[in-house]
Every structure is written in C-alpha cells, then in structure tokens.
Scaffold this motif. Structure first.
Motif, PDB file in Angstrom:
ATOM      1  N   ILE A 104      32.108   0.439  73.626  1.00 49.94           N
ATOM      2  CA  ILE A 104      33.066   0.402  72.519  1.00 49.94           C
ATOM      3  C   ILE A 104      32.335   0.213  71.196  1.00 49.94           C
ATOM      4  N   THR A 105      31.369  -0.687  71.175  1.00 50.13           N
ATOM      5  CA  THR A 105      30.588  -0.920  69.955  1.00 50.13           C
ATOM      6  C   THR A 105      29.942   0.365  69.462  1.00 50.13           C
ATOM      7  N   GLN A 106      29.300   1.066  70.356  1.00 45.99           N
ATOM      8  CA  GLN A 106      28.595   2.283  69.963  1.00 45.99           C
ATOM      9  C   GLN A 106      29.565   3.393  69.583  1.00 45.99           C
ATOM     10  N   TYR A 107      30.669   3.494  70.299  1.00 47.68           N
ATOM     11  CA  TYR A 107      31.683   4.483  69.936  1.00 47.68           C
ATOM     12  C   TYR A 107      32.177   4.224  68.510  1.00 47.68           C
ATOM     13  N   GLN A 108      32.449   2.966  68.197  1.00 45.86           N
ATOM     14  CA  GLN A 108      32.990   2.662  66.875  1.00 45.86           C
ATOM     15  C   GLN A 108      31.971   2.958  65.780  1.00 45.86           C
ATOM     16  N   GLU A 146      42.877   6.206  63.925  1.00 44.75           N
ATOM     17  CA  GLU A 146      43.725   5.885  65.070  1.00 44.75           C
ATOM     18  C   GLU A 146      42.873   5.640  66.320  1.00 44.75           C
ATOM     19  N   GLY A 147      41.897   6.493  66.547  1.00 42.54           N
ATOM     20  CA  GLY A 147      40.991   6.322  67.685  1.00 42.54           C
ATOM     21  C   GLY A 147      40.184   5.045  67.573  1.00 42.54           C
ATOM     22  N   MET A 151      40.303   1.751  70.147  1.00 46.20           N
ATOM     23  CA  MET A 151      39.133   1.103  70.762  1.00 46.20           C
ATOM     24  C   MET A 151      39.138  -0.404  70.495  1.00 46.20           C
ATOM     25  N   THR A 152      39.531  -0.791  69.305  1.00 44.85           N
ATOM     26  CA  THR A 152      39.627  -2.225  68.999  1.00 44.85           C
ATOM     27  C   THR A 152      40.659  -2.879  69.917  1.00 44.85           C
ATOM     28  N   GLN A 153      41.780  -2.221  70.132  1.00 47.88           N
ATOM     29  CA  GLN A 153      42.810  -2.762  71.024  1.00 47.88           C
ATOM     30  C   GLN A 153      42.288  -2.901  72.449  1.00 47.88           C
TER      31      GLN A 153
END
Length: 165
Positions: A104-108, A146-147, A151-153
């Motif tokens: 998630i970190t890397q995606y963000q 939105e994406g 990811m945060t959610q």
C-alpha cells in the motif's frame, strides 16, 4: 522538443504522465499478485484499469494536439518503480500483513506522482483555455485521488492493524 511556452510544457507533461502510467502498471500487477489481502489485490487490479483509462485520455489529448504520447521516458516513475520493487516485493518479510502494508505504501507513492502530474497539466490546460482538456484531466485526477483514498481505507480498515501483531 524545446519548451518555449506553457503550451509546450503542457504537451511535454502529458507525455511524461503517459510514460509514468505505462511504467506503473506492471509493478502494480506484481504487487497485486503478491498481496495476501484479497481486498487489496482486487483494488490494485481495479487501479490498473483506471490507469489504462487515464492513458487513453492522455493519448487522445496528445493526438488532438498533434503530439505522439509515446516519445517520453519518465525517470521519476522509473525510480518509484525501482523503489516499489525493492521495498514491497524483494524485501524479506516474515509477515504477509507487513508486506501488504508495504505494498500500500509503495502504491500510494506511485499514485501521488500521478496526482501531482494530473493536477499540474489540468492547471496548465485551464490557463491555456483548453476547457475540454481540463475537464478530462480533472476526471483523471479525481479517479486517481479516489484510488488513493481507497488504499488508505484498506490500510486503516485492517491491513495496518494486522501488521502490528
């Protein structure tokens, strides 16, 4: 291409974002496959569809202005992809939940690069009076935000908690 004015910069940046999107898709697919969380994996797959949709918009805008969208290589995204691979896929994880948190970190980080790019080109389009372009870029920006929020959610909804155990 020599950048002589804001229009040239606008076109250059459209091409840069196109390249960034193209480079991000394979690593997002890899992270989706590596994810333990079904929800995270599905969100990553959905994000790639959004990225593909954004690339279509960028390609159309470039074509509308007589520019090939494929002539640029985004070094910024190249670095982010390298970091994502290193920190989310190649790192040694003793816990799958911790790896999901890293994914998630890397995606963000990838998404925030796109958010910055879309925001800039949308602002350039507004300044240049390219209202149709600006509206399409705002849609891309909204979908990317939105994406990121999704990811945060996912992180706050369980992945981070599971990774603390």
């Amino acid at each position: 291409m020599a950048i002589k004015n804001l229009k040239d910069l606008y076109l250059d940046q459209l091409r840069d974002i196109y390249s960034a999107c193209k480079q991000s898709m394979p690593i997002v697919t890899e992270m989706g496959r590596a994810s333990k969380s079904k929800e995270l994996s599905e969100a990553l797959i959905a994000s790639n569809q959004g990225t593909s949709d954004g690339m279509e918009v960028l390609a159309q805008l470039c074509n509308d202005h007589g520019v090939d969208p494929t002539g640029e290589h985004c070094k910024g995204m190249e670095g982010l992809v390298t970091e994502a691979r290193k920190h989310a896929l190649e790192a040694e994880f003793a816990d799958e939940d911790a790896q999901d948190a890293a994914i998630i970190t890397q995606y963000q980080r990838l998404a925030h690069y796109a958010i910055a790019g879309y925001g800039c080109v949308r602002t350039f389009a507004n300044r240049l009076g390219l209202d149709g372009d600006a509206a399409k870029l705002q849609e891309c920006l909204d979908h990317t935000w939105e994406g990121d929020r999704h990811m945060t959610q996912i992180a706050e909804g369980g992945v981070n908690k599971a990774a603390t155990n």
